[in-house]
Write a protein that holds these residues in place. Structure first.
Motif, mmCIF file in Angstrom:
data_model
loop_
_atom_site.group_PDB
_atom_site.id
_atom_site.type_symbol
_atom_site.label_atom_id
_atom_site.label_comp_id
_atom_site.label_asym_id
_atom_site.label_seq_id
_atom_site.Cartn_x
_atom_site.Cartn_y
_atom_site.Cartn_z
ATOM 1 N N VAL A 153 8.276 -0.442 -7.539
ATOM 2 C CA VAL A 153 7.366 0.385 -6.912
ATOM 3 C C VAL A 153 6.183 -0.467 -6.415
ATOM 4 O O VAL A 153 5.858 -0.297 -5.374
ATOM 5 C CB VAL A 153 6.785 1.211 -8.200
ATOM 6 N N ASN A 154 5.572 -1.305 -7.233
ATOM 7 C CA ASN A 154 4.580 -2.206 -6.812
ATOM 8 C C ASN A 154 5.153 -3.116 -5.475
ATOM 9 O O ASN A 154 4.281 -3.495 -4.510
ATOM 10 C CB ASN A 154 4.234 -3.142 -7.936
ATOM 11 N N THR A 155 6.377 -3.767 -5.412
ATOM 12 C CA THR A 155 6.751 -4.571 -4.432
ATOM 13 C C THR A 155 6.800 -3.588 -3.184
ATOM 14 O O THR A 155 6.295 -4.103 -2.106
ATOM 15 C CB THR A 155 8.207 -4.979 -4.716
ATOM 16 N N VAL A 156 7.281 -2.590 -3.164
ATOM 17 C CA VAL A 156 7.243 -1.682 -1.622
ATOM 18 C C VAL A 156 6.012 -1.401 -1.468
ATOM 19 O O VAL A 156 5.688 -1.324 -0.375
ATOM 20 C CB VAL A 156 8.135 -0.388 -2.130
ATOM 21 N N LEU A 157 4.898 -0.866 -2.282
ATOM 22 C CA LEU A 157 3.758 -0.710 -1.949
ATOM 23 C C LEU A 157 2.809 -1.610 -1.335
ATOM 24 O O LEU A 157 1.999 -1.643 -0.335
ATOM 25 C CB LEU A 157 2.811 0.043 -3.342
ATOM 26 N N ILE A 158 3.067 -2.935 -2.031
ATOM 27 C CA ILE A 158 2.374 -4.031 -1.370
ATOM 28 C C ILE A 158 2.979 -4.502 0.193
ATOM 29 O O ILE A 158 2.153 -4.805 0.776
ATOM 30 C CB ILE A 158 2.801 -5.393 -2.312
ATOM 31 N N LYS A 159 4.266 -4.215 0.203
ATOM 32 C CA LYS A 159 4.932 -4.646 1.527
ATOM 33 C C LYS A 159 4.571 -3.770 2.650
ATOM 34 O O LYS A 159 4.389 -4.003 3.845
ATOM 35 C CB LYS A 159 6.403 -4.761 1.170
ATOM 36 N N LEU A 160 4.274 -2.608 2.052
ATOM 37 C CA LEU A 160 3.614 -1.287 3.149
ATOM 38 C C LEU A 160 2.482 -1.540 3.417
ATOM 39 O O LEU A 160 1.826 -0.879 4.101
ATOM 40 C CB LEU A 160 4.007 0.225 2.561
ATOM 41 N N ILE A 162 0.050 -0.768 1.305
ATOM 42 C CA ILE A 162 -1.014 0.175 0.716
ATOM 43 C C ILE A 162 -1.628 -0.301 -0.358
ATOM 44 O O ILE A 162 -2.939 0.207 -0.565
ATOM 45 C CB ILE A 162 0.328 1.366 -0.086
ATOM 46 N N ILE A 163 -1.257 -1.381 -1.059
ATOM 47 C CA ILE A 163 -2.108 -2.050 -2.274
ATOM 48 C C ILE A 163 -2.095 -3.452 -1.866
ATOM 49 O O ILE A 163 -1.024 -4.044 -1.273
ATOM 50 C CB ILE A 163 -1.510 -1.446 -3.534
ATOM 51 N N SER A 164 -2.945 -4.088 -2.493
ATOM 52 C CA SER A 164 -2.855 -5.551 -2.114
ATOM 53 C C SER A 164 -2.718 -6.107 -3.559
ATOM 54 O O SER A 164 -2.215 -7.474 -3.631
ATOM 55 C CB SER A 164 -4.362 -6.005 -1.820
#
Length: 306
Positions: A153-160, A162-164
C-alpha cells in the motif's frame, strides 16, 4: 405369562439401556475433556501465584481482584487497573468493529454467490474457503506485508505521488481491525450464503413490482429473510475476534494488546497464573453475556417485525 405389550416395553428398555452403556465411554471422555480443563482454570483462579509461574495451594481472591483493581506498591491501596480496563475496551471495540466490517463486506459477497447459476456457486464457495487451507500465522504475515511501511500500500501510494512518507499503519488499532476482518471474513460469508441460498427471489421481484426501490427491498425483504445468517455469522466472528491472539500479537505489537495477549502474558512473563485464569473466565463470561444480549435483542426485533 407376560403380554406382548409388556414384552415390547421390556425390549425397548433393554435397547435404551444398551445404547447408553455403549455410548457411556465416549460421553465420559467428552465430559472430562470439556469440563476438566475449565475446572482446573476455575481452581487456579482462587489460588496464590507461585514464584516461578506455578501456583501455591493457598486460597486467595487476589486473582479476581486484580482483573479490575490493582494494589499500590507503597501503601497497598486499591485503584482501578487502567491497563486492564483499556485492554478490555479495546478488545470489545475491535471485535465489534470487526463484526460490522465483515458483515459489510460479507453481505454483498454472499448475495453475489447466491445469485450465480447453481453450477458456479461451488466454485465461488471454494475460492472463499481457500484461506482456511493456510495457517493463520502465515495469513497474518501476508497482511503485514501489505500494510507495513515498506509494504504494497505505501509503496504504491508513494510511486503515484499521493504521499511522500509512508503511512504508519502497523502496530495500530487500524492494523488489528484490517487483519481480523481479513481473517474472519469467510466465517461471515458462509452463514450468510446458507441463508441467502434459501431465499425465494420471486419475493424480491414482487417487491420491485410493488414499486419498492432497491434499499426498501433490501431492508424489508432480503434482510429479514437472512437474519438467521446475520446472527450466526456475527456470533462466529465476534467470539474468536474477542479472544484473538495471533493477529494482535503480529500486527498490534506490545502497545496494542487484546485480551488473548494479556492472558498469555500472565501465564508467561507475568508468572501470575491465578490472574491469567481469572482473566480467562472473565473473557468467557463477557462472551456469554454478549451472546445472550445479542440473540435476545435480535429475537425481540424479529418478533416486533413479525
Amino acid at each position: 405369562m407376560a403380554s406382548a405389550e409388556e414384552v415390547a416395553k421390556d425390549a425397548e428398555r433393554r435397547e435404551i439401556r444398551d445404547r447408553w452403556l455403549l455410548s457411556a465411554p465416549a460421553l465420559i471422555i467428552i465430559f472430562l475433556a470439556a469440563t476438566g480443563p475449565l475446572l482446573i482454570v476455575v481452581i487456579y483462579s482462587f489460588l496464590t501465584p507461585g514464584p516461578y509461574g506455578d501456583v501455591v495451594w493457598k486460597f486467595s481472591t487476589d486473582g479476581w481482584l486484580s482483573v479490575l483493581m490493582q494494589r499500590d506498591i507503597f501503601d497497598d491501596t486499591l485503584a482501578f487497573a487502567d491497563a486492564h480496563l483499556s485492554i478490555f475496551w479495546r478488545s470489545a471495540k475491535l471485535s465489534f468493529l470487526t463484526t460490522i466490517f465483515t458483515l459489510l463486506f460479507g453481505f454483498p459477497t454472499a448475495y453475489f454467490i447466491a445469485t450465480r447459476p447453481a453450477r458456479q456457486r461451488n466454485i465461488w464457495l471454494f475460492l472463499i474457503t481457500i484461506p482456511f487451507w493456510t495457517n493463520l500465522l502465515i495469513r497474518t504475515f501476508a497482511i503485514q506485508e501489505v500494510i507495513r511501511n515498506e509494504g504494497i500500500v505505501n509503496t504504491v501510494l508513494i510511486k503515484l505521488g499521493i504521499i511522500s512518507q509512508p503511512i504508519q499503519m502497523m502496530f495500530t488499532d487500524f492494523a488489528l481491525m484490517v487483519g481480523m476482518t481479513y481473517v474472519y471474513l469467510p466465517l461471515m460469508v458462509l452463514p450468510l450464503y446458507a441463508s441467502m441460498e434459501k431465499i425465494d427471489f420471486r419475493l424480491v421481484e414482487a417487491g420491485y413490482d410493488l414499486y419498492a426501490n432497491r434499499f426498501q427491498v433490501l431492508r424489508r425483504v432480503i434482510i429479514p429473510l437472512v437474519k438467521p445468517g446475520i446472527v450466526a455469522g456475527s456470533i462466529l466472528v465476534f467470539i474468536p475476534a474477542l479472544g484473538a491472539y495471533v493477529t494482535p500479537r503480529v500486527l498490534g505489537g506490545s502497545k496494542n494488546m487484546m485480551l488473548g495477549n494479556l492472558i498469555e502474558l500472565q501465564f508467561g512473563q507475568g508468572r501470575n497464573w491465578p490472574l491469567g485464569s481469572a482473566l480467562s473466565l472473565s473473557l468467557m463470561a463477557i462472551v456469554m453475556v454478549a451472546l445472550l444480549l445479542y440473540v435476545r435483542s435480535v429475537g425481540r426485533r424479529g418478533g416486533a417485525h413479525g
